[in-house]
Design a protein around this motif. Structure first.
Motif, PDB file in Angstrom:
ATOM      1  N   HIS A 127      33.959  41.286  45.350  1.00  0.00           N
ATOM      2  CA  HIS A 127      32.895  41.774  44.478  1.00  0.00           C
ATOM      3  C   HIS A 127      31.547  41.305  45.007  1.00  0.00           C
ATOM      4  CE1 HIS A 127      33.534  37.649  43.192  1.00  0.00           C
ATOM      5  NE2 HIS A 127      32.291  37.652  42.700  1.00  0.00           N
ATOM      6  N   HIS A 164      32.284  39.136  48.364  1.00  0.00           N
ATOM      7  CA  HIS A 164      33.037  37.899  48.514  1.00  0.00           C
ATOM      8  C   HIS A 164      34.236  37.906  47.570  1.00  0.00           C
ATOM      9  CE1 HIS A 164      30.001  37.156  45.387  1.00  0.00           C
ATOM     10  NE2 HIS A 164      30.802  36.246  44.876  1.00  0.00           N
ATOM     11  N   ASP A 173      28.128  39.599  43.175  1.00  0.00           N
ATOM     12  CA  ASP A 173      27.642  39.093  41.888  1.00  0.00           C
ATOM     13  C   ASP A 173      26.559  40.044  41.383  1.00  0.00           C
ATOM     14  OD1 ASP A 173      29.372  37.037  42.228  1.00  0.00           O
ATOM     15  OD2 ASP A 173      27.855  35.531  42.716  1.00  0.00           O
TER      16      ASP A 173
HETATM   17 FE   LIG Z   1      31.046  35.868  42.757  1.00  0.00          FE
END
Ligand SMILES: [Fe+2]
Length: 264
Positions: free
Chosen positions: A142, A236, A144
């Motif tokens: 994903h 990540h 952030d």
């Molecule tokens: Fe994250």
């Protein structure tokens, strides 16, 4: 529009664009590692981080039409110089100066006041489940939602296996396949106001093989920086953490991140 919606829109449109952009021919994440020992003495930091180190990290992080850094940096060699608390102080100091250099390069129109840096320690396995829906930090690939740049310093870490950090450069994957946002991503389903673009599971293996890297299980000797700008395309994820010794289990990480207050 609240920050969540505007950042989600920004992320959707930036990722969607990759379908139409040419892929670069560089190898994702090549040369991502930096050794502290290669820079002027990092001992006893008190506001003086070598500018050569700051520039070297920024060179790796920045990825736009003019530059070709891999979008992440792994700085190793902290244990040579620091105990845990000192390492965390150094981490915060390093993040602040790297962020200023990063901002100057990629967001020159903003001022210092437009952004807020957040720092803190996260204890995996003890995160309040009622707040985040899981007692573990997020694991599937994903980006952030709000962070533009973040860095992690892991430690103490003990009593488990797994927890390896993997990164994917999704830009070439989407460009080569002419893939759009909805082909590749879905939104995370979370009880908090923090929906993130998450890679659909059937793309994980192929994207990791084609455009990713396995950074390993990080510990207190290193700091990982990730360019999390919407148009960076760096994802990540972490492999499952398996507790092998509950008596000594610990998985803490010290995180620094920065967000754009104008999107609040
Ligand atoms: Fe994250």
């Amino acid at each position: 529009m609240g920050s969540g919606e505007s950042m989600m829109e920004l992320r959707r449109s930036a990722l969607d664009e990759f379908a139409h952009l040419p892929p670069s021919d560089r190898k994702p994440f090549t040369g991502v590692r930096i050794e502290l020992a290669d820079f002027p003495s990092p001992v006893g930091y008190s506001g003086e981080v070598p500018q050569t180190l700051v520039r070297a990290i920024a060179d790796l992080l920045v990825k736009d039409r003019n530059r070709s850094g891999p979008g992440a940096a792994l700085v190793s060699g902290l244990l040579e110089h620091f105990e845990l608390e000192e390492a965390r102080s150094f981490h915060e100091e390093l993040f602040r100066v790297v962020w200023e250099e990063f901002r100057r390069r990629v967001l020159p129109a903003g001022t210092t006041e437009d952004f807020r840096i957040k720092t803190g320690v996260i204890s995996d396995g003890t995160i309040p489940i009622e707040l985040y829906g899981s007692k573990w930090s997020f694991k599937r690939f994903h980006a952030d939602r709000d962070a533009l740049l973040f860095s992690h310093l892991y430690g103490p870490v003990a009593g488990f296996t797994g927890g390896e950090l993997h990164l994917i450069d999704i830009h070439p994957y989407m460009s080569l396949g002419s893939l759009h946002f909805d082909d590749v991503f879905e939104w995370s389903d979370e009880p908090t106001d923090g929906r993130k673009p998450v890679l659909r599971p059937h793309h994980s293996e192929s994207a990791l093989t084609m455009c990713g890297t396995k950074m390993g299980a990080l510990g207190p000797d290193e700091i990982v920086f990730v360019n999390n700008l919407p148009n960076a395309g760096v994802l990540h994820g972490v492999t499952p953490v398996i507790v092998t010794d509950p008596d000594i289990f610990q998985r803490e990480y010290h995180r620094c991140s920065v967000k754009d207050l104008r999107l609040c």
